[in-house]
Motif scaffolding. Structure first.
Motif, PDB file in Angstrom:
ATOM      1  N   UNK A 100       0.837  -1.201   0.000  1.00  0.00           N
ATOM      2  CA  UNK A 100       0.000   0.000   0.000  1.00  0.00           C
ATOM      3  C   UNK A 100       0.873   1.253   0.000  1.00  0.00           C
ATOM      4  N   UNK A 101       1.946   1.218   0.795  1.00  0.00           N
ATOM      5  CA  UNK A 101       2.847   2.382   0.849  1.00  0.00           C
ATOM      6  C   UNK A 101       3.469   2.647  -0.516  1.00  0.00           C
ATOM      7  N   UNK A 102       3.793   1.560  -1.210  1.00  0.00           N
ATOM      8  CA  UNK A 102       4.379   1.710  -2.539  1.00  0.00           C
ATOM      9  C   UNK A 102       3.375   2.261  -3.543  1.00  0.00           C
ATOM     10  N   UNK A 103       2.092   2.075  -3.252  1.00  0.00           N
ATOM     11  CA  UNK A 103       1.045   2.512  -4.191  1.00  0.00           C
ATOM     12  C   UNK A 103       0.476   3.882  -3.843  1.00  0.00           C
ATOM     13  N   UNK A 104       1.020   4.525  -2.810  1.00  0.00           N
ATOM     14  CA  UNK A 104       0.477   5.818  -2.380  1.00  0.00           C
ATOM     15  C   UNK A 104       0.474   6.824  -3.524  1.00  0.00           C
ATOM     16  N   UNK A 105      -0.625   7.576  -3.613  1.00  0.00           N
ATOM     17  CA  UNK A 105      -0.757   8.543  -4.698  1.00  0.00           C
ATOM     18  C   UNK A 105      -1.612   9.708  -4.243  1.00  0.00           C
ATOM     19  N   UNK A 106      -1.354  10.891  -4.810  1.00  0.00           N
ATOM     20  CA  UNK A 106      -2.195  12.054  -4.540  1.00  0.00           C
ATOM     21  C   UNK A 106      -3.589  11.872  -5.112  1.00  0.00           C
ATOM     22  N   UNK A 107      -3.760  10.857  -5.946  1.00  0.00           N
ATOM     23  CA  UNK A 107      -5.060  10.572  -6.537  1.00  0.00           C
ATOM     24  C   UNK A 107      -5.627   9.258  -6.012  1.00  0.00           C
ATOM     25  N   UNK A 108      -5.089   8.800  -4.882  1.00  0.00           N
ATOM     26  CA  UNK A 108      -5.473   7.468  -4.380  1.00  0.00           C
ATOM     27  C   UNK A 108      -6.712   7.439  -3.505  1.00  0.00           C
ATOM     28  N   UNK A 109      -7.359   8.580  -3.313  1.00  0.00           N
ATOM     29  CA  UNK A 109      -8.515   8.644  -2.401  1.00  0.00           C
ATOM     30  C   UNK A 109      -9.636   7.706  -2.767  1.00  0.00           C
ATOM     31  N   UNK A 110      -9.890   7.613  -4.053  1.00  0.00           N
ATOM     32  CA  UNK A 110     -10.978   6.754  -4.531  1.00  0.00           C
ATOM     33  C   UNK A 110     -10.683   5.285  -4.212  1.00  0.00           C
ATOM     34  N   UNK A 111      -9.477   4.882  -4.485  1.00  0.00           N
ATOM     35  CA  UNK A 111      -9.112   3.478  -4.220  1.00  0.00           C
ATOM     36  C   UNK A 111      -9.153   3.162  -2.730  1.00  0.00           C
ATOM     37  N   UNK A 112      -8.744   4.131  -1.911  1.00  0.00           N
ATOM     38  CA  UNK A 112      -8.820   3.922  -0.459  1.00  0.00           C
ATOM     39  C   UNK A 112     -10.265   3.738  -0.035  1.00  0.00           C
ATOM     40  N   UNK A 113     -11.160   4.565  -0.594  1.00  0.00           N
ATOM     41  CA  UNK A 113     -12.584   4.479  -0.240  1.00  0.00           C
ATOM     42  C   UNK A 113     -13.162   3.125  -0.629  1.00  0.00           C
ATOM     43  N   UNK A 114     -12.677   2.579  -1.723  1.00  0.00           N
ATOM     44  CA  UNK A 114     -13.165   1.267  -2.181  1.00  0.00           C
ATOM     45  C   UNK A 114     -12.646   0.148  -1.270  1.00  0.00           C
TER      46      UNK A 114
END
Lengths: 384, 384
Positions: free
Chosen positions: B129-143
């Motif tokens: 998850x840390x490797x996948x962190x993104x400024x656009x990752x909010x949607x994926x986190x919500x899912x």
């Protein structure tokens, strides 16, 4: 059986046309004495049906000659006209029974809230019910008070030369304080109003007040105990109270066993509580947990839902000392995983949940039901 | 949108293998500063999950660098091992994010109570998850935080140069104090911990605390608000609080709209109450009435069940002064029959119940759902 098991009583149950189905809907129970002592317990809902407001006043006099009960309409939230209708019902019964006044006639109603009763059918029905009174009419009376009940409920107990009998109806809106129930108990023991009141309150506190089918409290709950004294016997108060409790417990168990849509009867025993009040509070919280009720329906020993229900109460306990058994398998120990949940056999209708609060020595038993699609159907498909 | 709408945050959502289905089950939200101020509100259930016990302590420090959230297991009622697992989760995140310590890492979990998390999958998942962190990752986190949710929930609001965004999950066990929900809100406003706490508590009191899907209170509810200060703007506290409230109200409405098995969203407004507490107590009593919830499911404007629910409360009112409207038709006036119930159109998903206590000037709105066979099925067919 039923309200005519005791000497000195007659009863009738007829179809007065209150129910559109044409099913029996009017019951009459008459106390022929020589005594007329009575006691009553009523719903603690602050929105009370007209017959509850009426009968509470009647019971203050401590004497009841007859009870008129109708299914097919609760006469609740019906305003001044509804109260006038209850009054007219009592007046009619007093007139038909001759020599009595309306102030000795208790009235009880059950059915849909918010509609007026068809008095053009109810009042002639009282005349017909009076004509049908019989010493063997208890069964018919028990049938006439049914609403969504699938079976009628009666019970009897007693001692040497005296008897306590009763009938009950109730299937939904069953929750403490009291449940949606009408109950009439009769006895031929010679007990005064104070003795009846004491026995009845003690009995309802641990029976009708500890069943919870769906968490919903009725506007019409009424439990009456009438004594004729016809046996000429005055039992010891403790013995009499125990007989009343036996009949109440029997009827309460029958109510849970016939609750709307239920497929399981759940016996929740809370043990090792600091106080009896704590045990009751925890039991009721478990009894009302919809998620747990669904899990029990699915035969899933989901003890996490028991713990989450306990956690919402103010009872004395430490989360890491809680133990929970389902059908005697201690699936939760010290607030965590206990015995293997696959050991729990939930095939039978009766399910036993034991919640050990590890906080004292008090206990209480609450009876509840599962939550089923049939319950939803029964309470969504038509008004009741 | 979501937790990356505000500047200074990155997020990720991945499938770590916690869920047997292989669906996303692990989310990571990181605050890159320059500030790390945070506030949190947690379940009032006394049986609290390990991550709640952990995060409560973290929040006492007033600073949060990251939040690790997992679906697929609540880590509740899991004893000392469960708490160690939460601790190890925070340690792992601190290690992966470098330069931080576990005391700044909040943890939240959701899923079945009473089972340990598969740490052999969760810990490697944190690295991924840390490797996948993104400024656009909010949607994926919500899912990744969804359980029985059918849709993911995000919301955003803000002012001149600053933003509040958030994500939520929750579908069942939704009841006041709080609901079964995990919520992470982020903002780039420069607000200190006290300002965040004040805004968050005010917002949750009238939003998440006033939704009641099924009367069941969770062991895991967590609502966090993290501020990065990255916008360099410090809004007026009132304006900031209003934005937080807007996001919370939006997410709360989405939770009710996606509640398990629900076919109706019920907006219960209690008006003319003596106190706001009275209004809330009455609203919750109506919201939890299973019989009413079934009636609403059946599109039956059964106002008698509303009155019977009001009658169980301690609120100030007179039964013969109560008025009830369903979808703006005043079907109950002065405690009795009002306008024709056939005028009530209940075809749409949203149903509005207005209960007028005629006892004062206070009011409150509670959101609830109907009770359906689908809810029973969803909560009886398998453990959740």
């Amino acid at each position: 059986m039923s309200v005519t098991a005791a000497q000195g009583f007659s009863a009738a149950g007829i179809a007065a046309g209150i129910k559109e189905s044409g099913n029996p809907d009017l019951a009459l129970v008459v106390n022929h004495g020589p005594c007329r002592a009575a006691a009553g317990v009523f719903t603690s809902n602050r929105v009370k049906a007209a017959p509850v407001l009426w009968s509470e006043q009647v019971l203050k006099g401590g004497e009841v000659t007859a009870v008129v009960l109708n299914s097919g309409g609760a006469n609740a939230c019906t305003g001044p006209k509804g109260f006038q209708d209850t009054h007219a019902t009592a007046e009619k019964a007093a007139e038909v029974l001759t020599g009595h006044n309306a102030g000795e006639i208790a009235v009880a109603s059950t059915g849909l809230i918010g509609t007026l009763l068809p008095m053009d059918k109810l009042l002639p029905g009282i005349e017909r019910a009076a004509a049908a009174l019989s010493e063997h009419g208890g069964e018919k009376a028990a049938i006439a008070i049914k609403t969504t009940d699938t079976v009628h409920k009666t019970a009897v107990a007693g001692g040497d030369g005296w008897t306590v009998g009763g009938m009950a109806k109730g299937a939904g809106m069953l929750a403490p304080g009291l449940a949606t129930m009408l109950v009439v108990l009769t006895t031929d023991a010679d007990v005064d109003a104070a003795g009846l009141d004491s026995a009845l309150r003690a009995a309802t506190r641990t029976t009708f007040d500890r069943i919870d089918s769906d968490g919903c409290m009725s506007t019409n709950d009424t439990v009456l105990l009438l004594a004729s004294g016809a046996s000429g016997t005055t039992p010891e108060q403790a013995e009499f109270a125990e007989a009343v409790r036996t009949v109440c417990a029997d009827l309460a168990r029958q109510l849970i066993g016939d609750a709307e849509g239920a497929s399981k009867d759940i016996r929740i025993e809370v043990i090792n509580a600091a106080t009896e009040d704590d045990a009751v509070e925890v039991g009721r919280s478990i009894a009302r947990n919809n998620l747990l009720k669904c899990a029990i329906h699915g035969e899933d020993p989901n003890w996490g839902r028991v713990l989450s229900a306990i956690g919402t109460t103010r009872a004395a306990f430490e989360p890491d000392q809680l133990n929970v058994a389902i059908n005697d398998v201690w699936v939760c120990k010290n607030g965590g995983v206990g015995e293997d949940r696959d050991l729990v056999d939930m095939r039978y209708r009766e399910v036993r949940i034991t919640a050990d609060l590890a906080a004292g020595t008090e206990s209480a038993v609450i009876w509840a039901n599962d939550l089923t699609a049939d319950y939803v159907h029964e309470n969504s498909a038509y008004s009741s």
